[in-house]
Scaffold this motif. Structure first.
Motif, PDB file in Angstrom:
ATOM      1  N   CYS A   1      25.435   5.728  30.967  1.00  0.00           N
ATOM      2  CA  CYS A   1      26.485   4.852  31.511  1.00  0.00           C
ATOM      3  C   CYS A   1      27.198   4.039  30.436  1.00  0.00           C
ATOM      4  O   CYS A   1      28.372   3.744  30.534  1.00  0.00           O
TER       5      CYS A   1
ATOM      6  N   CYS B   1      22.108   2.067  33.606  1.00  0.00           N
ATOM      7  CA  CYS B   1      21.423   3.305  34.009  1.00  0.00           C
ATOM      8  C   CYS B   1      20.025   3.436  33.426  1.00  0.00           C
ATOM      9  O   CYS B   1      19.189   4.147  33.972  1.00  0.00           O
TER      10      CYS B   1
ATOM     11  N   CYS C   1      19.808   4.816  27.731  1.00  0.00           N
ATOM     12  CA  CYS C   1      19.776   4.588  26.289  1.00  0.00           C
ATOM     13  C   CYS C   1      18.418   4.008  25.918  1.00  0.00           C
ATOM     14  O   CYS C   1      17.745   3.400  26.737  1.00  0.00           O
TER      15      CYS C   1
ATOM     16  N   CYS D   1      23.050   0.218  24.452  1.00  0.00           N
ATOM     17  CA  CYS D   1      24.445   0.619  24.638  1.00  0.00           C
ATOM     18  C   CYS D   1      25.385  -0.580  24.636  1.00  0.00           C
ATOM     19  O   CYS D   1      26.588  -0.426  24.443  1.00  0.00           O
TER      20      CYS D   1
HETATM   21  S1  FES Z   1      21.913   1.469  30.190  1.00  0.00           S
HETATM   22 FE1  FES Z   1      23.067   3.259  30.562  1.00  0.00          FE
HETATM   23  S2  FES Z   1      23.406   3.968  28.515  1.00  0.00           S
HETATM   24 FE2  FES Z   1      22.464   2.036  28.186  1.00  0.00          FE
END
Ligand code: FES
Ligand code: HEM
Ligand code: SF4
Lengths: 257, 218
Positions: free
Chosen positions: A66, A71, A74, A92
């Motif tokens: 995301c 999400c 990462c 991220c």
């Molecule tokens: S929380 Fe989704 S890529 Fe970092």
């Protein structure tokens, strides 16, 4: 302050490279050149990968989705800290302005036996899915949608449940823990449903089964160091682990089987 | 899975056994403060305890069970914990995200404590036997034994260092056991942490003042 800046920085990356779960892995030094302080950490890696690909080399494998902190895909341990140096920030959402120009940045995968490395910095976190499958759900009869407010929930409980529901399942807690313990994650999930009326019918089985699944997945035990709480990008608190501890003891005592 | 084999069950056994020993250690320290009154007070206090057989044996059995449970669980859990990460980090967590030293080194001060407990019991409980008589009652003269031991500089210094170790173990252990047993509350937990630190400090300072006092005064 955002805005456009002409400033460009160079970094020396020490990146973990590993060809699959059975490879022993090693660090590789890679230059990151012409990086804007406004780039995110992952955008920096994108740029480095672009250059690696253009010069015929293999890019660095890392997980992301995301890129807006919701999400949990990462990961990365950056200079020793999961999700980097800042509290309550996912990788991220981390920006290069947090790193001094010329700095050497050590990038490692989330390390835990229960999170085998897929490649380089990407790890397999399906052990978390197994914990969820063991009880991280509620069973309801479908049919007509019920009125939204037909089940009263106290404000404090609603807030606590909501806070635990913000756990994005990233595994940063496991990565930070000296014991690779998954207790912060598991306790957030148990608390999320256990604090709400909808979660009550299956509460006892949920606690027992999720803790068993956690133990069986090979995560370590909790030493109450609090490293998980400090590393968690969503600020999930140790209070949840204490709740899980007492609910587990209670459920073990009360269980009829 | 069985509660007693689970991650949480075993940690709760550590918490209960640790708390039992923590309570004992505070009482032991407070009682020993009688040495500052003088040899007679100290020896009579000791005599009163060993004369009460149900209390003495009851306490010994509970403490021995607590120590064994704590030790076995401590080794078992720590072994599992160390093995849950084969591939080690190049850098540890640091800065805002680093955990406190005491919490990360429990097994090391714990093992030092076991060594201390054995040493301590050999020295005093099973050590040289001197007698003294007050008002016609003969009793063990532990005060003389203590003076004999703590006048050896290495002995006294060793005690001081090990009592600091107890303090470090307890500063985390006391509050940690509440967390293990499921007690964490935004209003009380900060106070328990402060209490944990204070208790550990008082126990450590109380105990280590004794060898220093004997060394300097007797
Ligand atoms: S929380 Fe989704 S890529 Fe970092
Ligand atoms: C036999 C020697 C000892 C060993 C090997 C030992 C080891 C340990 C270890 C490894 C832990 C942390 C467990 C974990 O985080 O998973 C611990 C916790 C603790 N220890 Fe000890 N210890 C010893 C003696 C003592 C003594 C003598 C006391 C009290 C006077 C004590 C009190 C505690 C307490 C209260 C805890 C906290 C338990 C918890 O977190 O729930 N320990 N010990
Ligand atoms: S508790 Fe925090 S660190 Fe752990 S998985 Fe959930 S969001 Fe990530």
């Amino acid at each position: 302050m955002g805005g456009v800046t002409a400033e460009r920085r160079n970094y020396k990356l020490k990146v973990w490279k590993q060809n699959g779960p059975d490879d022993s892995g090693h660090f590789e030094e890679i230059d990151a050149k012409n990086i804007s302080p406004n780039q995110s950490f992952l955008e920096m890696l994108d740029q480095v990968n672009q250059e690696l690909i253009e010069s015929g080399k293999e890019p660095i494998t890392f997980d992301h989705d995301c890129r807006e902190g919701i999400c949990g895909t990462c990961s990365l341990v950056i200079n020793g800290n999961p999700h980097g140096p800042q509290k309550q920030v996912t990788t991220c959402q981390l920006h290069m302005r947090s790193f001094a120009s010329g700095e050497t940045i050590v990038i490692e995968p989330f390390r835990a036996n229960s999170f085998p490395v897929v490649k380089d910095l990407m790890v397999d976190r399906s052990a978390f899915d197994h914990i969820i499958q063991a009880g991280g759900y509620i069973s309801i009869k479908t049919g007509n949608a019920v009125d939204a407010n037909s089940i009263p929930v106290g404000k404090e409980y609603a807030d606590m449940a909501f806070n635990t529901a913000t756990c994005i399942g990233c595994g940063g807690c496991v990565a930070a823990c000296a014991n690779s313990s998954a207790m912060l994650f598991t306790s957030a999930k148990i608390s999320h449903l256990g604090l709400l009326p909808q979660g009550q019918p299956e509460h006892q089985d949920r606690v027992l089964n999720m803790v068993n699944a956690m133990d069986e997945a090979g995560f370590g035990n909790c030493s109450n160091t609090g490293a998980c709480e400090l590393a968690c990008p969503k600020g999930i608190s140790l209070e949840n682990i204490a709740r899980m501890n007492r609910e587990y003891a209670k459920a073990s005592l009360k269980s009829r089987s | 899975m069985n509660y007693l084999l689970s991650s949480i069950g075993r940690k709760q056994l550590m918490g209960i056994s640790g708390l039992i020993m923590t309570g004992f250690v505070g009482g032991h320290m407070a009682g020993n403060l009688s040495m500052f009154i003088g040899p007679e007070a100290f020896n009579s206090y000791g005599h009163a305890i060993v004369s009460n057989k149900p209390l003495l044996y009851g306490t010994e059995v509970v403490l021995l069970l607590a120590l064994l449970t704590h030790f076995v669980m401590g080794i078992w859990l720590t072994r599992e914990n160390k093995r849950a990460r084969k591939s080690k980090y190049a850098k540890p967590t640091n800065g805002d995200k680093s955990a406190q030293f005491a919490s990360k080194s429990m097994i090391y001060h714990g093992i030092a404590l076991l060594g201390f407990i054995i040493w301590h019991l050999c020295t005093f409980k099973f050590g040289n036997h001197y007698d003294v008589t007050y008002d016609g009652v003969m009793m063990r003269d532990l005060f003389t034994l203590m003076v004999e031991k703590f006048n050896q500089p290495l002995y006294a210094a060793g005690y001081v260092v090990l009592m600091l170790t107890v303090g470090v173990h307890l500063s985390h252990g006391f509050s940690s056991s509440f967390q293990s047993l499921g007690f964490n509350h935004p209003r009380y937990t900060p106070k328990i942490k402060t209490l944990s630190f204070l208790y550990a400090t008082v126990v450590a300072l109380g105990f280590l003042s004794m060898p220093i006092y004997i060394y300097l005064v007797y």
